[in-house]
Structures are given as C-alpha cells and as structure tokens.
Write an enzyme that holds these catalytic residues in place. Structure first.
Site, PDB file in Angstrom:
ATOM      1  N   TRP A 154       2.342  10.258   3.806  1.00  0.00           N
ATOM      2  CA  TRP A 154       1.275   9.286   4.059  1.00  0.00           C
ATOM      3  C   TRP A 154       1.786   8.358   5.164  1.00  0.00           C
ATOM      4  CZ3 TRP A 154       0.895   4.139   1.230  1.00  0.00           C
ATOM      5  CH2 TRP A 154      -0.334   3.513   1.461  1.00  0.00           C
ATOM      6  N   ASP A 235       6.276   7.893  -5.490  1.00  0.00           N
ATOM      7  CA  ASP A 235       5.032   7.195  -5.173  1.00  0.00           C
ATOM      8  C   ASP A 235       3.875   7.962  -5.821  1.00  0.00           C
ATOM      9  OD1 ASP A 235       2.955   5.765  -4.210  1.00  0.00           O
ATOM     10  OD2 ASP A 235       3.142   6.406  -2.130  1.00  0.00           O
ATOM     11  N   LYS A 271      -7.325   5.692  -6.956  1.00  0.00           N
ATOM     12  CA  LYS A 271      -8.007   6.994  -6.900  1.00  0.00           C
ATOM     13  C   LYS A 271      -8.386   7.465  -8.285  1.00  0.00           C
ATOM     14  CE  LYS A 271      -5.905   6.634  -3.009  1.00  0.00           C
ATOM     15  NZ  LYS A 271      -6.205   6.635  -1.644  1.00  0.00           N
TER      16      LYS A 271
END
Ligand SMILES: Cc1ncc(COP(=O)(O)O)c(C=O)c1O
Length: 427
Positions: A154, A235, A271
């Site tokens: 990311w 993460d 999310k």
C-alpha cells in the site's frame, strides 16, 4: 517598520520582500505535494463528465448495484447507541473494551495475550493511525532501525514511515511474471536482512496485489523470522475480507504467536465494518510481561496525546457494540461472508467474460488473488486507454477494486480490458 523589526528578530528576513512590496511573504517556497496514486485515480474519475464512468480506484465495498453499503450490524449498533451520553469516563472505559475485543479478534478469543494482559493496546485513527503510532514507537525506542516493506505494498506505508523519520527498505514479494508470490526471493530477503530488523507484513488480502502466502509458507516465514530475530509488524486492514472468516484471516498472526514472537498489529474497521469515515482502529504490541505491557501502553498514550489528543467517540461506540453484543457480532460475521462472496463471484464473472471474448492472455490470477483488489497486470498505457476510451478508472499500476465490479458492468469492463490488451495478446 515594527513588523519588519519583529520579522528580522525572529530570523524572518529570508522570507521578507525587501523593497517593492511591503507584504509579508510566507510560504513562497511551498510547491505542490506529489500526487498519491489512489487520490489521483479518484480525482480523474470525479473530473470525467461521462455518465458511463466506472470507479475501480477506490477500495471501498459496493453492492451489486455499485452503491456504498451501510451494514445492518452497523445500523443495529447505531440504534443501540443513539442518545448515549458522551461522557469522558464512558469514552475511556469503552475504548479499553474495544481494544480488548479487537485484540481477541486477531490473537484469538482465549489467547494468553489477553488472559495474561501481555499487550499494550490503544484505540487508533483507523489502520493508518495505528501504523503511524507504531512507526513513532519504533523511532522513539529503536532510533537507528529501519522498516522493511514488501515490494509491492500500500503506497501510504512509505509515507507513514518516512514522515515518522524511519528509513525504509523493501523485500521482494510480488512476482510480475507469475502474478503471484515470489516466495524464494521473499525468504532470501528475510534471511539476508540484518538480524533484528523490523518487517511489515500484510496478514491477509494483500494490498495491492491480492496475493497471500499459503499456511505452509507463513510457517516458513515465521521460522525464518525466529532464526533472524526479526520483529513482525502486521497491518491487518482487511480481516474477514480474504476468506469471509475472521479466524481464517488471522491465521498468519496466530502462527507467529504460536512460534513465540512478540508482535505488533494494526487493525482497521474501515473495510470490514464499512466504517471508513469513522476512523476506528486499534494498535496492539505484545510484551514480555504485564509490567512491560503497561509501560508500553503509557508510551503509546503519550505519543497519541501529542498527535491528536484522543480519538473520535461515535465510531468507537459502534465498534464496541458490534464486538460485544453476541447477536450483532454474529450478524456482522454473516454480512462479511456476503461481501466476500460477492467479490469472489465478480472475480469469476470477470475472468469468464475475458475468456469468452477470446482473450489469449492468462486471466487465472483474477480468481487466484483474494480480497478487495485485483492486481490486473495492465500496463500504465493500457490503464490510460481504459480512462480515455472507456471511462474506467483504476490506479495507474493496474490495481482494480473488485468491489466496483457488478453484474451489470462486468461485460463492459471485460470488453474494455480485452480491447486495450489485444495488441499485447498478439505478441
Ligand atoms: C494495507 C492497508 N493498510 C492500512 C490501510 C488504511 O486503512 P484505514 O482507512 O483504516 O486507515 C489500508 C487502506 O487502504 C490498507 O490497504
């Protein structure tokens, strides 16, 4: 004149126009920041007036009609918290409850981590904030250390550790040839890194590639970390989004836990609960004992205090309610399965459409990859053509959000991809 003297006293002379203009000149040296690839795709989408435009840039869940979804579990939690008293005491007490429940979600309901209170946990500003808190902790206590980030990752990981003042290195992860994991290179890079290095790992639904190690590979990675005494920082931005099951998606972390590693973990509810704007997340760092855990917690609290004071309350109430009410939690887990299933169905549909159109390229990776994103393998010029000729927007690296693919736009998207890759397919 007084203003000039004051400016000069505080060293402001460099920024002051000497004679012609008497205005104070601040910020003249500031240029535009470089564009984030994700924001770039969103801006281009917004600027396109075509009614046919499709946004595959943003990593946010959409339903079969392409509409954003408020989960039913969130609506039920909203109903329960409506009219709550936003008292400070409630905030800190619920904050710690939310942190405890988040910790159980990742390390296991009956894990010693919780039983023995061997963790320093703190509510964070979603996943980004949790990563940033950890990066600050790393710099504060290991000032000469570096962070190893997967190649690819990311894009914001680079910004977060850069702005925290931690140098970044990368380790090999994605293989563009196979559009899968370059496992041997990954192991080599872990082995060759200086002992005791910090590594960032995506525990599931890797962003942007959708490529995760298998269980066996995670076990090997964990063993190599042990040999090298590396520190694993996970993460966890998509727990539940890879397989539809919260426990399965935490397998990687639990393998490391079983192997006796101390672990850091950032969790996001953006999310998997669809709470993007509420910014609710958690950072946990495991400790050798309770005393160490409480000292580390105090450090995290101090870091957070100087950065943003305290985190927002409303999202915290929602997440706490979902995680602590058995019925609402079960509803959440069912909804996670529905979301994941929809994305998997769209993967199959997209691949089938491409194959039906007679594309001679291999599209197996569309269904092999997991999570929110498909790392399509489209080249930047092909992505550009999709924007210009078909009004389809994704990040320039070819990452497309499967959440934006719906039963009614799959054929259009597949046809557009087929058109822009035709020449490559002929080569
Ligand atoms: C791997 C990864 N980590 C962290 C985040 C940040 O998520 P949040 O919106 O919770 O800050 C994202 C979001 O895209 C992500 O993909």
């Amino acid at each position: 004149m007084a203003a000039t003297r004051t400016m000069m006293r505080y060293g402001g002379r460099r920024w002051f126009t000497s004679c012609s203009s008497r205005a104070l000149r601040w910020w003249d040296h500031v240029g535009p920041a470089s564009k984030d690839p994700i924001t770039g795709a969103i801006e281009a989408f917004l600027a396109d007036p075509s009614p046919a435009k499709i946004n595959l840039g943003v990593g946010a869940y959409r339903d079969d009609e392409g509409k954003p979804v408020v989960l039913q579990c969130v609506r039920e939690a909203e109903a329960k918290v409506a009219g709550s008293d936003y008292l400070e005491s409630v905030s800190s007490c619920l904050g710690s409850k939310m942190v405890e429940e988040s910790v159980k979600l990742v390390y296991g309901e009956d894990s010693f981590v919780f039983r023995e209170q061997r963790f320093a946990g703190i509510q964070a500003l979603s996943g980004t904030g949790a990563c940033r808190l950890f990066a600050e902790l790393q710099r504060r206590f290991y000032p000469d250390s570096e962070i190893y980030l997967p190649d690819l990752t990311w894009s914001n990981h680079h910004n977060i550790w850069r702005d925290a003042g931690v140098s970044r290195r990368t380790f090999r992860y994605y293989d563009p040839e196979t559009k899968g994991l370059n496992f041997s290179a990954l192991l080599d890079d872990i082995k060759n890194a200086p002992s005791g290095s910090f590594f960032l790992l995506h525990p599931c639904a890797h962003n942007p590639t959708g490529v995760d190690p298998t269980e066996e590979q995670w076990r090997e990675i964990s063993s190599m970390f042990k040999v090298k005494r590396h520190f694993p920082f996970f993460d966890m931005a998509y727990q539940g989004f890879a397989s539809g099951c919260l426990v399965k998606d935490a397998l990687s972390v639990r393998i490391f836990l079983e192997d006796g590693h101390l672990i850091g973990c950032a969790q996001s509810f953006a999310k998997n609960m669809g709470l993007y704007g509420h910014r609710v997340g958690c950072l946990s760092v495991l400790a050798n004992n309770t005393v160490q855990a409480s000292m580390m917690r105090s450090q995290l609290q101090q870091i957070a205090r100087s950065m943003y004071g305290s985190p927002p309350m409303h999202g915290l109430l929602l997440v706490s309610t979902i995680l602590t009410n058995l019925e609402i939690k079960a509803l959440w887990e069912r909804e996670l399965k529905v979301m994941t299933k929809r994305v998997q169905t769209m993967r199959t549909a997209l691949r089938e459409e491409l194959e039906k159109l007679g594309s001679s390229l291999n599209w197996q990776h569309v269904t092999n990859q997991v999570g929110m994103f498909c790392f399509s393998g489209l080249a930047p010029n092909e992505v550009e053509r999709l924007r210009k000729e078909f009004h389809i927007y994704m990040t320039i690296d070819g990452r497309l959000s499967m959440a934006g693919v719906t039963p009614s736009n799959t054929t259009y998207i597949a046809n557009a991809i087929h058109q822009v890759t035709r020449e490559r397919a002929r080569m």
